[in-house]
Design a protein around this motif. Structure first.
Motif, short mmCIF file in Angstrom:
data_model
loop_
_atom_site.label_atom_id
_atom_site.label_comp_id
_atom_site.label_asym_id
_atom_site.label_seq_id
_atom_site.Cartn_x
_atom_site.Cartn_y
_atom_site.Cartn_z
N GLU A 167 8.39 1.90 17.74
CA GLU A 167 9.72 1.27 17.63
C GLU A 167 9.77 0.20 16.55
O GLU A 167 10.83 -0.13 16.05
CB GLU A 167 10.10 0.63 18.98
N ILE A 168 8.61 -0.39 16.21
CA ILE A 168 8.65 -1.46 15.19
C ILE A 168 8.88 -0.84 13.81
O ILE A 168 8.55 0.33 13.58
CB ILE A 168 7.34 -2.31 15.19
N PRO A 169 9.46 -1.60 12.85
CA PRO A 169 9.68 -1.06 11.51
C PRO A 169 8.38 -0.70 10.81
O PRO A 169 7.40 -1.46 10.88
CB PRO A 169 10.40 -2.20 10.77
N ILE A 170 8.38 0.46 10.16
CA ILE A 170 7.22 0.93 9.41
C ILE A 170 7.56 0.92 7.92
O ILE A 170 8.59 1.50 7.51
CB ILE A 170 6.84 2.37 9.84
N LEU A 171 6.71 0.28 7.15
CA LEU A 171 6.88 0.24 5.69
C LEU A 171 5.76 1.07 5.08
O LEU A 171 4.58 0.78 5.29
CB LEU A 171 6.82 -1.22 5.20
N ASN A 172 6.14 2.10 4.35
CA ASN A 172 5.16 3.01 3.75
C ASN A 172 4.50 2.32 2.55
O ASN A 172 5.14 2.10 1.52
CB ASN A 172 5.86 4.30 3.32
N ALA A 173 3.22 2.03 2.68
CA ALA A 173 2.48 1.37 1.60
C ALA A 173 1.67 2.39 0.80
O ALA A 173 0.70 2.02 0.13
CB ALA A 173 1.58 0.28 2.19
N GLY A 174 2.09 3.65 0.87
CA GLY A 174 1.42 4.72 0.12
C GLY A 174 0.84 5.75 1.06
O GLY A 174 -0.08 5.43 1.82
N ASP A 175 1.40 6.98 1.05
CA ASP A 175 0.87 8.06 1.91
C ASP A 175 0.37 9.21 1.03
O ASP A 175 1.15 10.00 0.51
CB ASP A 175 1.93 8.54 2.91
N GLY A 176 -0.93 9.27 0.85
CA GLY A 176 -1.53 10.34 0.05
C GLY A 176 -0.84 10.47 -1.29
O GLY A 176 -0.58 9.48 -1.97
N ALA A 177 -0.52 11.71 -1.66
CA ALA A 177 0.19 11.96 -2.92
C ALA A 177 1.70 11.99 -2.70
O ALA A 177 2.44 12.54 -3.50
CB ALA A 177 -0.28 13.28 -3.53
N GLY A 178 2.14 11.36 -1.59
CA GLY A 178 3.56 11.42 -1.24
C GLY A 178 4.40 10.35 -1.92
O GLY A 178 4.86 10.55 -3.06
N ASN A 179 4.59 9.23 -1.26
CA ASN A 179 5.52 8.20 -1.73
C ASN A 179 4.90 6.81 -1.66
O ASN A 179 3.94 6.58 -0.92
CB ASN A 179 6.79 8.23 -0.87
N HIS A 180 5.50 5.90 -2.40
CA HIS A 180 5.05 4.49 -2.39
C HIS A 180 6.29 3.63 -2.66
O HIS A 180 6.40 2.99 -3.70
CB HIS A 180 3.99 4.32 -3.48
N PRO A 181 7.23 3.62 -1.69
CA PRO A 181 8.52 2.99 -1.97
C PRO A 181 8.47 1.48 -2.18
O PRO A 181 9.29 0.95 -2.93
CB PRO A 181 9.35 3.35 -0.73
N THR A 182 7.52 0.80 -1.54
CA THR A 182 7.49 -0.66 -1.76
C THR A 182 7.02 -0.97 -3.18
O THR A 182 7.41 -1.97 -3.77
CB THR A 182 6.64 -1.41 -0.70
N GLN A 183 6.18 -0.09 -3.73
CA GLN A 183 5.81 -0.23 -5.15
C GLN A 183 7.05 -0.02 -6.02
O GLN A 183 7.27 -0.74 -7.01
CB GLN A 183 4.73 0.81 -5.51
#
Ligand code: CP
Length: 309
Positions: A117-133
């Protein structure tokens, strides 16, 4: 609410609002003034893969705003005993108010966001995405050019495995950028991403030559060849060191052209570039602090004051 797994989780207005908040937070990010608006809040830094900038700038961001940080890595935790990602995230949900997660497996951030339930911030998932970057990249581009609109951006290197360029390209075309994608044929941007960018009306030029593109560029975004994602070391050896930018290459560049790199660099940018006005990559790395401050505030439902002093 509050998850950022890909750039699709943010509208253009929300992106601009985060960048504007980050701008106001610059004095706090530099430590010139205190703004303890996240006092009592806890960030879990869930790093299942190596990181210097992302992990430390998230930590600095949280601490500069008065919050505290739990640092997790796969070494020294019960992951070594076989605990699943699901169980690990369910534990963290009880210990923290927000989590940043980096994981070698593409999709792990979305999986975590669905699990808790807590907010999740993607800090890089494999070769997927890195939105905070991407947010700090956009912030840096706006600092350099005053606007995100209609720029000619050249993305160079490992466009196949490089998650930073996957997220950044999606965001840039929403602000009307033209993209030039430069890579060896084996490391081209995945076809589904290129098709998606074109379907959104983006002007996309794909080539393998960097030198022809420097004169017209507003931004040259260099990337590291992602050695750790290659299934075969011989394939890596064929493309290692393929693009190297040095100060002599920049003689014909436009004034104000920004050279960027998410870092770490290996040999993509010669240190001779560091002292030129084009070099933005160290400022870019610092910009992780104010942008992640703004993002943490958004995820935790805390308004950034209109005036910060
Ligand atoms: N840019 C970036 O993601 O750097 P780290 O791998 O050091 O976090």
């Amino acid at each position: 609410m509050g998850d950022v797994v890909t750039m699709d989780d943010l509208t253009n207005d929300e992106i601009i609002s985060i960048l504007d908040s980050a701008e106001r937070l610059l004095p706090v990010a530099k430590g010139d003034c205190l703004l303890p608006v996240l006092e009592g809040k806890v960030l879990a830094n869930m790093f299942f893969e190596n990181s210097t900038r992302t992990r430390m700038s998230f930590e600095t961001a949280m601490k500069r705003l008065g919050g505290s940080v739990l640092n997790f890595s796969s070494v020294g935790t019960s992951v070594a005993k076989g605990e699943t990602l699901y169980d690990t995230m369910k534990m963290i949900e009880g210990y923290a108010d927000v989590a940043a997660i980096r994981h070698p497996r593409q999709g792990a951030a979305q999986y975590s966001a669905d699990a808790v339930e807590i907010p999740i911030l993607n800090a890089g998932d494999g070769a997927g995405n890195h939105p905070t970057q991407t947010l700090l990249d956009l912030f840096t581009i706006r600092q350099a050019h005053g606007s995100l609109e209609g720029l000619n951006v050249v993305l160079v290197g490992d466009l196949r495995y490089g998650r930073t360029v996957h997220s950044l390209s999606h965001a840039l075309i929403r602000f009307g950028a033209s993209l030039t994608l430069i890579s060896p044929s084996t490391l081209r941007m995945p076809e589904e991403i290129v098709s998606d960018l074109r379907a959104h009306g983006a002007g996309i030029n794909e080539t393998d030559s960097l030198s022809d593109q420097i004169a017209d560029a507003d931004v040259i975004y260099m990337t590291r060849i992602q050695k750790e994602r290659f299934p075969d070391e011989d394939e890596y050896a064929k493309v290692a060191g393929i693009y190297k930018l040095s100060v002599s290459d920049l003689a014909g560049a436009k004034e104000g052209m920004a050279v960027m790199h998410p870092l770490p660099r290996v040999d993509e940018i010669d240190p001779s570039v560091d002292s030129t006005d084009h070099a933005r990559y160290f400022q870019q790395a610092f910009n992780g602090v104010p942008t992640r401050m703004a993002l943490l505030c958004r995820s935790l439902g805390v308004d950034v004051p209109k005036k910060v002093k």
